[in-house]
Design a protein around this motif. Structure first.
Motif, PDB file in Angstrom:
ATOM      1  N   ILE A  56      47.574  38.812  39.121  1.00  0.00           N
ATOM      2  CA  ILE A  56      48.021  40.069  39.733  1.00  0.00           C
ATOM      3  C   ILE A  56      49.006  40.814  38.835  1.00  0.00           C
ATOM      4  CG2 ILE A  56      49.178  41.078  41.766  1.00  0.00           C
ATOM      5  CD1 ILE A  56      48.633  38.428  43.251  1.00  0.00           C
TER       6      ILE A  56
ATOM      7  N   VAL B 122      42.760  41.614  51.334  1.00  0.00           N
ATOM      8  CA  VAL B 122      42.437  41.148  49.985  1.00  0.00           C
ATOM      9  C   VAL B 122      41.258  40.178  49.948  1.00  0.00           C
ATOM     10  CG1 VAL B 122      43.331  40.067  47.888  1.00  0.00           C
ATOM     11  CG2 VAL B 122      44.851  41.410  49.338  1.00  0.00           C
TER      12      VAL B 122
ATOM     13  N   THR C 128      40.304  44.748  41.253  1.00  0.00           N
ATOM     14  CA  THR C 128      40.520  45.473  42.504  1.00  0.00           C
ATOM     15  C   THR C 128      41.899  46.118  42.488  1.00  0.00           C
ATOM     16  OG1 THR C 128      39.129  43.926  43.750  1.00  0.00           O
ATOM     17  CG2 THR C 128      40.704  45.227  45.020  1.00  0.00           C
TER      18      THR C 128
ATOM     19  N   TYR D  13      45.075  34.440  42.389  1.00  0.00           N
ATOM     20  CA  TYR D  13      44.626  35.642  41.680  1.00  0.00           C
ATOM     21  C   TYR D  13      45.616  36.017  40.586  1.00  0.00           C
ATOM     22  CZ  TYR D  13      41.703  36.296  45.832  1.00  0.00           C
ATOM     23  OH  TYR D  13      40.799  36.123  46.858  1.00  0.00           O
TER      24      TYR D  13
ATOM     25  N   LEU E 272      43.672  41.642  40.283  1.00  0.00           N
ATOM     26  CA  LEU E 272      44.223  42.530  41.316  1.00  0.00           C
ATOM     27  C   LEU E 272      45.376  43.359  40.773  1.00  0.00           C
ATOM     28  CD1 LEU E 272      44.135  43.125  44.420  1.00  0.00           C
ATOM     29  CD2 LEU E 272      45.630  41.143  44.711  1.00  0.00           C
TER      30      LEU E 272
ATOM     31  N   ARG F 243      37.090  40.902  48.828  1.00  0.00           N
ATOM     32  CA  ARG F 243      36.726  40.352  47.518  1.00  0.00           C
ATOM     33  C   ARG F 243      35.538  39.405  47.628  1.00  0.00           C
ATOM     34  NH1 ARG F 243      39.554  41.132  42.967  1.00  0.00           N
ATOM     35  NH2 ARG F 243      38.591  39.291  42.044  1.00  0.00           N
TER      36      ARG F 243
END
Ligand SMILES: Nc1nc2c(ncn2[C@@H]2O[C@H](COP(=O)(O)OP(=O)(O)OP(=O)(O)O)[C@@H](O)[C@H]2O)c(=O)[nH]1
Ligand SMILES: Nc1nc2c(ncn2[C@@H]2O[C@H](COP(=O)(O)OP(=O)(O)OP(=O)(O)O)[C@@H](O)[C@H]2O)c(=O)[nH]1
Ligand SMILES: [Mg+2]
Ligand SMILES: [Mg+2]
Ligand SMILES: [Zn+2]
Ligand SMILES: [Zn+2]
Lengths: 211, 211
Positions: free
Chosen positions: B53, B204, B24, B51, B106, B208
């Motif tokens: 990131i 977020v 994402t 996550y 992410l 998701r």
């Protein structure tokens, strides 16, 4: 012909037109909400008895800033670009040609709210001013060196908020001096009037007295 | 081929690349000093345990914002444009191609500080967020309708300063809803953490969970 070069030529032509009529033009730039209109309001309040002034308010679509100036009994013209992120010399030319320049002393242009692009598009003004506010954080100068390098004056506005923002204004002034040693830096608060008499003197009155 | 159209095609290609790897991407825009980096800092603090990131920090010339993210132990890449006033899909593509997308969840992009131009240059993100701050004044939404109309989320930041700025936040929210009825609006203070849990959930985690 180089795109920026052709804009520079248009700016020179504007400057020539203004000089023919003894009119001073000041280009006021700065990011969204830095305080451009507020600073211009303070300038016209302090100068309208002494000088014949027209303000050009640049923006995308509204007339909000023009209305604020009109309330001071000073002529203001809204110059909207639609989507363009900066005023340019050609657009300003069309407005200058409609003015009675022979009966004016000062044109103050408020550029579109944008710290980056207007710096690349000189309008033919006698003085380029950028308004930055302490609420934008402490790194504005070092993050936009080519912008600040172009400026004659830097106004650090909203200094009444410096302590709540925890911004070290003297460090910001130091940064400004390293990216542009010649720029004059004035600290202002449009809220309580701090620095406005100094700005009026150094930005408008002193230079005019020399010409 | 139309200039903006070719950028849109590049954005679509980026989106396709991200979707192939289940990554994402969120594009965080906003004017100079609105609080983009601060908001992204708050997001990574709340999400880094859960996550994988990477943050892309867009700017003209410095690495200041990248350094702020790195301090949180999260990977950050500085994406500098030199003088260009917005990130574009082609530049972001070059960075995406260097990432190990198969091992990421992410990508958060902090766009260049500029409220106008980035809106015209989609990057291929799943969500477009603009951060505006109460210190920019009360008219930001009505002055930039085509910008806010493009957004999925609007973060009204620095609400701890709303009363000292004398800005009516509910009026600003109303203006935002008229220029963009579908945008989700979240009020935050990065200073005291207000609104951050809500932003994390709505921006977020909720989206998701649906994919
Ligand atoms: N506290 C404080 N607020 C200020 C000061 N100067 C301006 N403001 C406020 O900051 C907001 C923005 O001021 P404006 O004068 O509209 O700024 P601007 O640069 O003209 O904004 P745009 O034309 O929309 O880009 C308004 O809410 C002003 O009342 C100041 O010195 N101190
Ligand atoms: N009072 C207050 N200050 C804030 C808040 N969020 C950010 N700031 C401050 O506002 C300034 C700018 O914040 P940044 O996060 O650097 O903003 P930015 O949008 O990333 O700025 P650029 O990347 O330089 O355009 C900094 O001094 C922050 O500490 C907030 O919610 N309240
Ligand atoms: Mg204004
Ligand atoms: Mg930043
Ligand atoms: Zn531009
Ligand atoms: Zn631009």
């Amino acid at each position: 012909i180089d795109f920026l070069e052709s804009h520079r030529k248009l700016a020179e032509a504007n400057r020539k037109l203004l000089d023919e009529h003894g009119v001073t033009m000041i280009d006021v730039m700065g990011s969204v909400g830095a305080g451009k209109t507020s600073v211009v309001e303070q300038l016209v309040r302090g100068l309208k008895e002494k000088y014949r002034i027209v303000v050009l308010n640049g923006d995308l679509v509204t007339t909000i800033d023009q209305d604020r100036i009109l309330r001071h009994g000073v002529e203001a013209i809204q110059v909207n670009t639609g989507k363009e992120c900066h005023l340019d010399a050609a657009l300003v030319r069309t407005v200058l040609e409609r003015l009675d320049l022979g009966n004016l002393d000062l044109v103050i242009v408020e550029n579109v709210g944008n710290l980056i692009c207007p710096a690349d598009f000189p309008l033919g003004s006698h003085r380029r001013v950028v308004v930055t506010s302490v609420t934008e954080g402490p790194y504005v100068a070092v993050k936009h060196p080519h912008v600040f390098a172009e400026m004659d004056f830097v106004v650090i506005n909203k200094i009444d908020l410096a302590s709540v923002m925890e911004v070290d204004v003297s460090k910001l002034v130091g940064d400004l001096r390293s990216v542009n040693p010649r720029a004059r830096v004035v600290q202002t608060s449009c809220k309580d009037g701090t620095g406005i008499p100094e700005l009026i003197t150094r930005l408008v009155e002193e230079p005019r007295r020399c010409t």
